[in-house]
Design a protein around this motif. Sequence first.
Motif, short mmCIF file in Angstrom:
data_model
loop_
_atom_site.label_atom_id
_atom_site.label_comp_id
_atom_site.label_asym_id
_atom_site.label_seq_id
_atom_site.Cartn_x
_atom_site.Cartn_y
_atom_site.Cartn_z
N MET B 163 24.66 -23.47 22.28
CA MET B 163 23.91 -24.50 21.55
C MET B 163 22.73 -23.91 20.79
O MET B 163 22.39 -24.34 19.70
CB MET B 163 23.40 -25.57 22.52
N LEU B 166 23.19 -22.76 17.37
CA LEU B 166 23.19 -23.82 16.35
C LEU B 166 21.81 -24.42 16.15
O LEU B 166 21.33 -24.55 15.03
CB LEU B 166 24.16 -24.94 16.76
N VAL B 167 21.19 -24.83 17.27
CA VAL B 167 19.94 -25.60 17.13
C VAL B 167 18.69 -24.72 17.17
O VAL B 167 17.59 -25.20 16.92
CB VAL B 167 19.83 -26.72 18.18
N VAL B 261 24.64 -20.82 9.75
CA VAL B 261 23.30 -20.81 10.36
C VAL B 261 23.14 -19.69 11.39
O VAL B 261 22.11 -19.60 12.05
CB VAL B 261 22.97 -22.17 11.06
N LEU B 262 24.14 -18.80 11.47
CA LEU B 262 24.12 -17.79 12.53
C LEU B 262 22.87 -16.91 12.48
O LEU B 262 22.24 -16.66 13.49
CB LEU B 262 25.37 -16.92 12.42
N TYR B 265 16.75 -18.52 12.19
CA TYR B 265 16.06 -18.68 13.48
C TYR B 265 14.94 -19.69 13.38
O TYR B 265 14.63 -20.14 12.28
CB TYR B 265 15.55 -17.35 14.00
#
Lengths: 265, 265
Positions: B163, B166-167, B261-262, B265
Motif C-alpha cells: 500500500m 501507492l499511497v 507512481v512507483l 515519494y
Amino acid sequence: MLEIRGVSRSYRPPTGFMRALLRSAVTTEVRALDDVTLCAEPGRIHGLVGPNGAGKTTLIRIVSGLLSPDSGTVSLDGVDPSSDRRAAGRRLGLVLADDRSLYWRLTGRQNLEFHGTLHGLTTEQARSRSEELLEQFGLAEVDRLVFGYSTGMRAKLGIARALVHEPAVVVLDEPTRSLDPVAANEVCGLLRQLADDGHTVVLSSHRLEELERTAHDVSVLIDGHIRFSGEMDSLRSEGSTVASKLESMLLEDMRPDYERGEGPR
Amino acid sequence: MRIVLAILRRDWAIERTYQMRLALQFVDMAVIAIAIYFVSIMVEEPSSLAAYGGNYFDFALVGLAVTSFAGVGLASFGESLAREQNTGTIDLLLASPAPIPSLMVGMFALPFVLATLQIAGLLGIGIGIIGSGIPLGGLLMSIPVLLLTTATFAAVGVAIGGMMLLVKRGDPISGPFYQASMLLSGVIVPVDLLPRFLEVISWMLPATWGIRAVRELLLADAGWQDVATETLVLTGFTVVMLPASVLVYRWCLRAAVRTGVLGSY
C-alpha cells in the motif's frame, strides 16, 4: 540492441478506488509518449534529446520496466521488460538522472558490490568487478562514504554501478546534468569507451554540443513524438553544426507553445 | 539467499553510520523493562497470574518481548520501502533482476537480527537475572511459536508495504493493528480480565495465541503438547495471511507501475 516500437503512454488521473488512494500529479489526461519508435544499436551511442517534459524520462522508465506502456513494445536484446522484468534487468544498466539513487551512507565500493550481488554476481565476483570498475573510473583510492564524494565522483560512480553486471544496453538519463565541463568531458569519454567495447548506449541529454561530440545517432523527442531519428552525420551540413541544427529543431517545435504562453510541458 | 545476505550487509553497514540510533534502540527496551519492574513491585502476586507463576514482571516482560519481536515484522518492510523511496534507490532495486521475495526477506533481515538481540537481552537480563529464571527447553520451544507469530505480523507488514508503494505515507493499518495487539492480546493484562466482547476480539488476534504459548513455555513449564492448539491456530493464521499479503503486494506493485507512481515519494 534496444528496439522501441510504437510505444505510447498517457498519464491519467486515477479513477474509482484508485482515486481514493492516490493523489495524482495530473488532473487531466497527459499524452507523454505517442507512437515512439527508435532503435539503438550495439557499439554506438544513441542520443535522446528533447525539451523538459518531452517524455524522455517516461521512455527511460518504460525501457527499465518501471512503468508500463499503454501500447507498443520494447526489446532489450530480445527481452520485453514489461513481461520479463528479471531477464530485462540482467541486460540493462541504468543511470538515473538523480544521484540520490546511490546509497550515500555506503562507500563507493560497497555500493558497487551490493548492486553486483543484486544482479546475480557471487560475493567474490562482485568484489573483483567492483575493484576493476573503481580502478577504471579513477575512484579506487577514494575509500569514504558517498556523501563525501564530489558531484562528478558521484556521476562516475553511478555509471560504474550501471556497468557492474556487464549489461548489453546502458541507458543514461542526463548523467552530465550537474557536472562541470571537465567532469562532463570525462564522463563522455567513458561513454565512448563503452560503445567501443560493444555496449549499446542510450544517452539522454540537454547538452547539444556534448551530444554532437559523443553520439553516433540521435532521436529528437518533442511533446511525446519522435521528430527525428537517425545518424548524427545526416544532420551535418555546411555552415552549421549538428548542435545548432538540433537547437533550431527544438526551438521551432517549441515556439508555438511559447507563443501561446504555455512553455514546454 | 545471497541477495538476502547482501541486503543484510548493506543495511548493517548503513546502520553503523548512525551509531546513536543503534545505541538508543537498546536503551529504549531497557527503559521499558525498568518501568515494568517498578509496576510489578506494586502488583504483587495477583491471583489471575497464578497459572504463570504469579510474577507480574515475568508476565508483562514476556508479553512485551513477543509483541516487540513480532512488531518488527509489522513495521520493518514498510519502513524499508519508504526509505528506499525517499533516498531514490527503489527504482534501481526494482529494475534489477533480483527476485521480489528475496528483496522482501532481505528488508526484514537486519531489523530481525537487531530485534532478536534486543529480546535476548530483555529476557536474559529481565527474567533470567531479575525475575524467576528462564527454562532453556522452554526458550528453544518458544522459537517456532515466536516465528509463527512474527510471520502473521509480517504478513500484515507486507500488505502495508504494498500500500505504501501507492499511497506513500499514511499507513492506516499498522498503528491500529499494533495498538490492538498491545491492548487486547494480553501483553500487560491477562485476556480473561477483559470485558467479554473485547476478549472475543482478542482471540482473533494472532498475538494473543503467540503470547499465551510463549508464556506457557517460559513461565508455566509447559511442553509441546500443552501449546499444540496455539501453534495450530498460529499456523492457520500464517497459511492464510502470508499468501494473501503477497497477492496484495503484487497487486499494489503492478498498480504503481501502471499508474506511474512507483518512483514518487
